[in-house]
Design a protein around this motif. Structure first.
Motif, PDB file in Angstrom:
ATOM      1  N   UNK A   1      10.017 -10.125  -3.139  1.00  0.00           N
ATOM      2  CA  UNK A   1       9.697  -9.089  -3.764  1.00  0.00           C
ATOM      3  C   UNK A   1       8.192  -9.355  -3.910  1.00  0.00           C
ATOM      4  N   UNK A   2       7.158  -8.233  -3.480  1.00  0.00           N
ATOM      5  CA  UNK A   2       5.905  -8.596  -3.412  1.00  0.00           C
ATOM      6  C   UNK A   2       5.448  -7.300  -4.424  1.00  0.00           C
TER       7      UNK A   2
ATOM      8  N   UNK B   1       1.973  -2.986  -9.711  1.00  0.00           N
ATOM      9  CA  UNK B   1       3.155  -2.614  -8.801  1.00  0.00           C
ATOM     10  C   UNK B   1       4.540  -2.625  -9.672  1.00  0.00           C
ATOM     11  N   UNK B   2       5.442  -1.794  -9.312  1.00  0.00           N
ATOM     12  CA  UNK B   2       6.744  -1.700  -9.950  1.00  0.00           C
ATOM     13  C   UNK B   2       7.788  -1.454  -8.825  1.00  0.00           C
ATOM     14  N   UNK B   3       8.750  -2.349  -9.175  1.00  0.00           N
ATOM     15  CA  UNK B   3      10.254  -1.736  -8.684  1.00  0.00           C
ATOM     16  C   UNK B   3      11.112  -0.761  -9.446  1.00  0.00           C
ATOM     17  N   UNK B   4      10.923   0.540  -9.259  1.00  0.00           N
ATOM     18  CA  UNK B   4      11.539   1.451 -10.255  1.00  0.00           C
ATOM     19  C   UNK B   4      13.043   1.207 -10.693  1.00  0.00           C
TER      20      UNK B   4
ATOM     21  N   UNK C   1       0.939  -1.142   0.162  1.00  0.00           N
ATOM     22  CA  UNK C   1       0.074  -0.037  -0.087  1.00  0.00           C
ATOM     23  C   UNK C   1       0.951   1.157   0.131  1.00  0.00           C
ATOM     24  N   UNK C   2       1.573   1.560  -1.189  1.00  0.00           N
ATOM     25  CA  UNK C   2       2.402   2.635  -1.181  1.00  0.00           C
ATOM     26  C   UNK C   2       2.388   3.212  -2.752  1.00  0.00           C
ATOM     27  N   UNK C   3       3.302   4.019  -2.990  1.00  0.00           N
ATOM     28  CA  UNK C   3       3.214   4.937  -4.302  1.00  0.00           C
ATOM     29  C   UNK C   3       3.516   3.959  -5.478  1.00  0.00           C
ATOM     30  N   UNK C   4       4.385   2.993  -5.324  1.00  0.00           N
ATOM     31  CA  UNK C   4       4.922   1.747  -6.154  1.00  0.00           C
ATOM     32  C   UNK C   4       3.980   0.624  -6.229  1.00  0.00           C
ATOM     33  N   UNK C   5       3.011   0.537  -5.225  1.00  0.00           N
ATOM     34  CA  UNK C   5       2.476  -0.721  -5.184  1.00  0.00           C
ATOM     35  C   UNK C   5       3.315  -1.995  -4.873  1.00  0.00           C
ATOM     36  N   UNK C   6       4.344  -1.870  -4.488  1.00  0.00           N
ATOM     37  CA  UNK C   6       5.418  -2.976  -4.168  1.00  0.00           C
ATOM     38  C   UNK C   6       5.882  -3.128  -3.028  1.00  0.00           C
ATOM     39  N   UNK C   7       6.772  -4.188  -2.598  1.00  0.00           N
ATOM     40  CA  UNK C   7       7.265  -4.131  -1.221  1.00  0.00           C
ATOM     41  C   UNK C   7       8.732  -5.100  -1.672  1.00  0.00           C
ATOM     42  N   UNK C   8       9.734  -4.837  -1.002  1.00  0.00           N
ATOM     43  CA  UNK C   8      10.791  -5.510  -0.833  1.00  0.00           C
ATOM     44  C   UNK C   8      11.289  -5.847   0.692  1.00  0.00           C
ATOM     45  N   UNK C   9      11.414  -7.209   0.946  1.00  0.00           N
ATOM     46  CA  UNK C   9      11.764  -7.703   2.481  1.00  0.00           C
ATOM     47  C   UNK C   9      12.714  -7.913   2.255  1.00  0.00           C
TER      48      UNK C   9
ATOM     49  N   UNK D   1      -1.538 -10.567  -8.011  1.00  0.00           N
ATOM     50  CA  UNK D   1      -0.266 -10.296  -7.416  1.00  0.00           C
ATOM     51  C   UNK D   1       1.238 -11.062  -7.721  1.00  0.00           C
ATOM     52  N   UNK D   2       2.186 -10.583  -7.850  1.00  0.00           N
ATOM     53  CA  UNK D   2       3.368 -11.408  -8.234  1.00  0.00           C
ATOM     54  C   UNK D   2       4.271 -11.452  -6.975  1.00  0.00           C
TER      55      UNK D   2
END
Length: 214
Positions: free
Chosen positions: A94-95, A100-103, A66-74, A161-162
């Motif tokens: 990576x979620x 979602x995008x990891x820029x 739930x952020x601007x890039x619709x992605x999360x890195x743990x 979701x990927x």
């Protein structure tokens, strides 16, 4: 000629002495109470190392997208997983929500290997010599490598979701996201405009979105 066996025997003795007295260190669990230097963390004293230093349980849960890039890195780097310190590898989850995008970003300290375990991910990198782009949409089970220091990205390529897991050739690979480096700081807008060829309105809009000033 009679000196040759004597000299040879001397060097054999020297080699044996050096190897028999060399300290063998199985691991260097990071002491997270101290600073991380270029060579990693200082080692914890062996007497206080436990099995938990070699176990990390944080990758079984989805990150918050739930952020601007619709992605999360743990990440499971040495800062989170001290048993990795000095071993030359690490891992992260990576979620990517739908869209979602990891820029575009780089890891100055290590190469990256991605394996897709759910959904599809469009991923690619840009070479530094000719700015050649290498990208492909990856499906479950596909693997892609991203050479150290090169700009690369990951984008959710489907309608669900990927999830992917990425390993690195460093316990602390570093991270610099291009958009944040340009627009989430206090670099004066006129300098950003000159170095990116963007106009003033575009730069100020991106700074407002990403939290930059100047």
């Amino acid at each position: 000629m009679e000196m040759m066996p004597t000299i040879f025997f001397f060097f054999l003795q020297l080699l044996f002495f050096s190897s028999s007295n060399a300290a063998v260190q199985d691991f260097c669990v990071g002491d997270l109470t101290g600073p991380e230097g270029p060579a990693g963390y200082s080692c914890k004293k062996p007497a206080i190392v436990t099995v938990d230093d070699f176990v990390f349980s944080g990758l079984g849960k989805a990150g918050n997208t739930s952020n601007i890039i619709r992605a999360a890195v743990t990440p499971a780097f040495s800062a989170q997983f001290p048993g990795l310190n000095g071993l030359g590898l690490s891992i992260a989850r990576l979620d990517l929500a739908v869209e979602g995008v990891i820029p575009l970003h780089t890891h100055p300290g290590g190469s990256e290997l991605l394996v897709v375990v759910q959904g599809t991910i469009c991923a690619g990198f840009i070479s530094s010599s000719a700015n050649t782009v290498y990208f492909k949409t990856l499906k479950k089970g596909d693997i892609m490598v991203f050479p150290q220091g090169l700009l690369h990205f990951q984008i959710n390529g489907g309608g669900i979701p990927a999830i992917g897991f990425v390993s690195f050739s460093s316990p602390s690979p570093g991270l610099q996201i291009t958009a944040f480096a340009l627009f989430a700081n206090n670099l004066p807008s006129e300098l950003v405009e000159k170095t990116t060829f963007l106009d003033d309105a575009q730069v100020k809009k991106l700074k407002a979105v990403l939290g930059g000033t100047g």
